[in-house]
Design a protein around this motif. Structure first.
Motif, PDB file in Angstrom:
ATOM      1  N   PRO A  65       0.802  -1.231   0.000  1.00 45.10           N
ATOM      2  CA  PRO A  65       0.000   0.000   0.000  1.00 45.10           C
ATOM      3  C   PRO A  65       0.835   1.281   0.000  1.00 45.10           C
ATOM      4  O   PRO A  65       2.023   1.252   0.281  1.00 45.10           O
ATOM      5  CB  PRO A  65      -0.790  -0.112   1.307  1.00 45.10           C
ATOM      6  CG  PRO A  65       0.013  -1.008   2.175  1.00 45.10           C
ATOM      7  CD  PRO A  65       0.723  -1.964   1.269  1.00 45.10           C
ATOM      8  N   LEU A  66       0.173   2.400  -0.317  1.00 41.89           N
ATOM      9  CA  LEU A  66       0.854   3.691  -0.453  1.00 41.89           C
ATOM     10  C   LEU A  66       0.549   4.605   0.729  1.00 41.89           C
ATOM     11  O   LEU A  66      -0.471   4.442   1.408  1.00 41.89           O
ATOM     12  CB  LEU A  66       0.380   4.371  -1.745  1.00 41.89           C
ATOM     13  CG  LEU A  66       0.517   3.552  -3.027  1.00 41.89           C
ATOM     14  CD1 LEU A  66      -0.005   4.355  -4.210  1.00 41.89           C
ATOM     15  CD2 LEU A  66       1.958   3.117  -3.249  1.00 41.89           C
ATOM     16  N   ILE A  67       1.419   5.574   0.926  1.00 41.64           N
ATOM     17  CA  ILE A  67       1.208   6.587   1.961  1.00 41.64           C
ATOM     18  C   ILE A  67       0.522   7.799   1.327  1.00 41.64           C
ATOM     19  O   ILE A  67       0.944   8.262   0.252  1.00 41.64           O
ATOM     20  CB  ILE A  67       2.549   7.001   2.596  1.00 41.64           C
ATOM     21  CG1 ILE A  67       3.193   5.806   3.317  1.00 41.64           C
ATOM     22  CG2 ILE A  67       2.352   8.176   3.554  1.00 41.64           C
ATOM     23  CD1 ILE A  67       4.636   6.052   3.765  1.00 41.64           C
ATOM     24  N   LEU A  68      -0.534   8.314   1.979  1.00 45.22           N
ATOM     25  CA  LEU A  68      -1.181   9.543   1.518  1.00 45.22           C
ATOM     26  C   LEU A  68      -0.520  10.740   2.204  1.00 45.22           C
ATOM     27  O   LEU A  68      -0.401  10.773   3.428  1.00 45.22           O
ATOM     28  CB  LEU A  68      -2.670   9.522   1.849  1.00 45.22           C
ATOM     29  CG  LEU A  68      -3.533   8.594   0.992  1.00 45.22           C
ATOM     30  CD1 LEU A  68      -4.991   8.669   1.434  1.00 45.22           C
ATOM     31  CD2 LEU A  68      -3.410   8.966  -0.487  1.00 45.22           C
ATOM     32  N   ILE A 101       1.428   7.782   9.938  1.00 41.98           N
ATOM     33  CA  ILE A 101       0.539   7.212  10.953  1.00 41.98           C
ATOM     34  C   ILE A 101      -0.521   6.353  10.262  1.00 41.98           C
ATOM     35  O   ILE A 101      -1.167   6.793   9.313  1.00 41.98           O
ATOM     36  CB  ILE A 101      -0.118   8.347  11.775  1.00 41.98           C
ATOM     37  CG1 ILE A 101       0.983   9.193  12.440  1.00 41.98           C
ATOM     38  CG2 ILE A 101      -1.062   7.769  12.828  1.00 41.98           C
ATOM     39  CD1 ILE A 101       0.466  10.384  13.225  1.00 41.98           C
ATOM     40  N   ILE A 102      -0.672   5.111  10.757  1.00 42.87           N
ATOM     41  CA  ILE A 102      -1.689   4.201  10.216  1.00 42.87           C
ATOM     42  C   ILE A 102      -2.971   4.346  11.032  1.00 42.87           C
ATOM     43  O   ILE A 102      -2.954   4.221  12.259  1.00 42.87           O
ATOM     44  CB  ILE A 102      -1.224   2.719  10.303  1.00 42.87           C
ATOM     45  CG1 ILE A 102       0.164   2.529   9.686  1.00 42.87           C
ATOM     46  CG2 ILE A 102      -2.272   1.784   9.699  1.00 42.87           C
ATOM     47  CD1 ILE A 102       0.233   2.614   8.209  1.00 42.87           C
ATOM     48  N   LEU A 103      -4.079   4.617  10.320  1.00 48.07           N
ATOM     49  CA  LEU A 103      -5.383   4.807  10.959  1.00 48.07           C
ATOM     50  C   LEU A 103      -6.438   4.005  10.201  1.00 48.07           C
ATOM     51  O   LEU A 103      -6.188   3.570   9.068  1.00 48.07           O
ATOM     52  CB  LEU A 103      -5.752   6.297  10.927  1.00 48.07           C
ATOM     53  CG  LEU A 103      -4.825   7.228  11.720  1.00 48.07           C
ATOM     54  CD1 LEU A 103      -5.094   8.675  11.350  1.00 48.07           C
ATOM     55  CD2 LEU A 103      -4.992   7.008  13.225  1.00 48.07           C
ATOM     56  N   VAL A 120      -5.338   3.117   6.553  1.00 45.96           N
ATOM     57  CA  VAL A 120      -4.679   4.013   5.601  1.00 45.96           C
ATOM     58  C   VAL A 120      -3.461   4.646   6.272  1.00 45.96           C
ATOM     59  O   VAL A 120      -3.483   4.958   7.470  1.00 45.96           O
ATOM     60  CB  VAL A 120      -5.662   5.088   5.071  1.00 45.96           C
ATOM     61  CG1 VAL A 120      -6.231   5.934   6.206  1.00 45.96           C
ATOM     62  CG2 VAL A 120      -5.005   5.974   4.022  1.00 45.96           C
ATOM     63  N   ALA A 121      -2.400   4.826   5.505  1.00 46.78           N
ATOM     64  CA  ALA A 121      -1.167   5.450   5.997  1.00 46.78           C
ATOM     65  C   ALA A 121      -1.182   6.925   5.596  1.00 46.78           C
ATOM     66  O   ALA A 121      -1.409   7.252   4.433  1.00 46.78           O
ATOM     67  CB  ALA A 121       0.040   4.738   5.386  1.00 46.78           C
TER      68      ALA A 121
END
Ligand code: AMP
Ligand code: MG
Length: 349
Positions: A65-68, A101-103, A120-121
């Protein structure tokens, strides 16, 4: 594809150039840009087609997965459906900065951005160029490191160009990155906040803010194959020749690298070394050394590590010996990257 190239002054960024780059992002294009950690490969993180173009350009496996990246703390609300107190505290303390931060995610975030995860990161970068670009684009920007999957991350625009020229819409060149290793990733959906990837915000800094933080040291070793962050199972940061990492105290690792290098030279091999300045001086002159800095200066080592790993792209060798460093502070992130770059081929002395 023709890749547009924008050179920009990091202290006095030209708003016209940034607007052009932001336009490309808004239209669903892919733009490489600097952050304080490494160069990112950005696209609209809420647009599945734009995100697919990132995976394509990098050759990145779809389950990583990607970081926003966002421009202000309020932007979290659209992306995360729960923000626990620990996450709030971390945002107030270390954002903007090299902390992801993963939420738990909202429905606004498409599956391809999170590789189908329910989380989501998110990161608010410190780099002024990055934040102004995201602000102008007006959308969260998904941005993994701007390298071909499996290669060392780029910390300057020339390294981005080497991997991405002709594969993306544009590159924004604002000079070298400050930190040089990627952000720390911390999972705030776990019962105890858990570090999934060490980075620019150190374990000590996280403990100072939160008290209890979990970091599974074993995630760095080959003994633990089960990846906790989805991306951890893939080869990463690999230089152009097989690399062996030598860990241990200063004198022992220096001696071991010298012995190994002499033996390989005697066997007719071209030998490379990714080492401290102190160790480089002790090696035979035939060894091609990429020096990452002095043993006493961990910040410079972090800043130069990927440049040293990429040095062998244009200076071919048959094998590389790399020198480990002390595993504390930023040294944890550096050792994590070096172990992966070595494909977990490690000698402990
Ligand atoms: P990169 O941007 O290439 O430096 O990699 C992003 C890192 O963040 C990878 O290690 C991903 O696995 C990790 N990551 C992104 N999203 C999540 C998520 N939802 N949960 C856990 N790890 C994530
Ligand atoms: Mg990466």
């Amino acid at each position: 594809m023709n890749t547009e190239y924008f050179v920009i002054d990091r202290d006095h960024p030209d708003p016209c150039i940034l607007s052009r780059a932001a336009d490309i992002l808004r239209r669903g294009g892919v733009v490489a840009f600097p952050t304080e950690t490494v160069y990112g490969l950005g696209a609209n993180g809420l647009d599945a087609r734009a995100v697919a173009a990132i995976y394509r350009a990098k050759g990145r496996p779809a389950d990583n997965p990607l970081i926003l990246h966002i421009a202000q703390i309020q932007d979290v609300e659209k992306l995360a459906r729960e923000v626990p107190a620990c996450a709030r505290l971390l945002m107030d303390t270390y954002w903007p900065g090299p902390l992801t931060i993963i939420l738990k995610r909202t429905k606004a975030v498409p599956d391809c951005t999170t590789a189908g995860l329910d989380t989501v990161a998110i990161r608010l970068p410190a780099s002024r160029i990055a934040r102004e670009l995201i602000q102008l684009a007006g959308i969260p920007i998904a941005a993994p490191s701007a390298n071909t999957s499996g290669r060392p991350s780029p910390t300057n625009a020339a390294d981005v160009r080497a991997d991405m020229d002709g594969r993306i819409d544009a590159i924004v060149d604002a000079g070298p990155c400050d930190i040089g290793v990627e952000s720390t990733v911390i999972d705030c959906t776990a019962p105890v906040p858990t570090i999934l990837r060490p980075g620019g915000i150190t374990l000590e800094m996280l403990q100072a803010a939160l008290g209890e933080v979990r970091w599974d040291r074993t995630q760095n070793t080959p003994e633990n194959e089960a990846p906790r962050a989805p991306g951890m199972k893939y080869a990463h940061y690999a230089p152009s020749a097989p690399m062996t990492l030598i860990e241990g105290n200063r004198e022992q690792r220096q001696k071991k690298i010298r012995v190994l290098a002499e033996a390989a030279l005697a066997a007719g091999k071209r030998v490379g070394a990714v080492v401290s300045a102190e160790t480089a001086f002790s090696l035979p002159a035939e060894v091609v050394s990429a020096v990452y800095g002095s043993q006493t200066d961990v910040k410079t080592i972090g800043n130069q590590l990927y440049t040293a790993l990429r040095f062998f792209d244009n200076n071919p060798v048959d094998l590389i010996f790399a020198e480990g460093i002390e595993e504390k502070g930023l040294g944890r992130a550096i050792m994590n990257r070096m172990r992966k770059a070595a494909g977990h081929q490690i000698i402990r002395v």
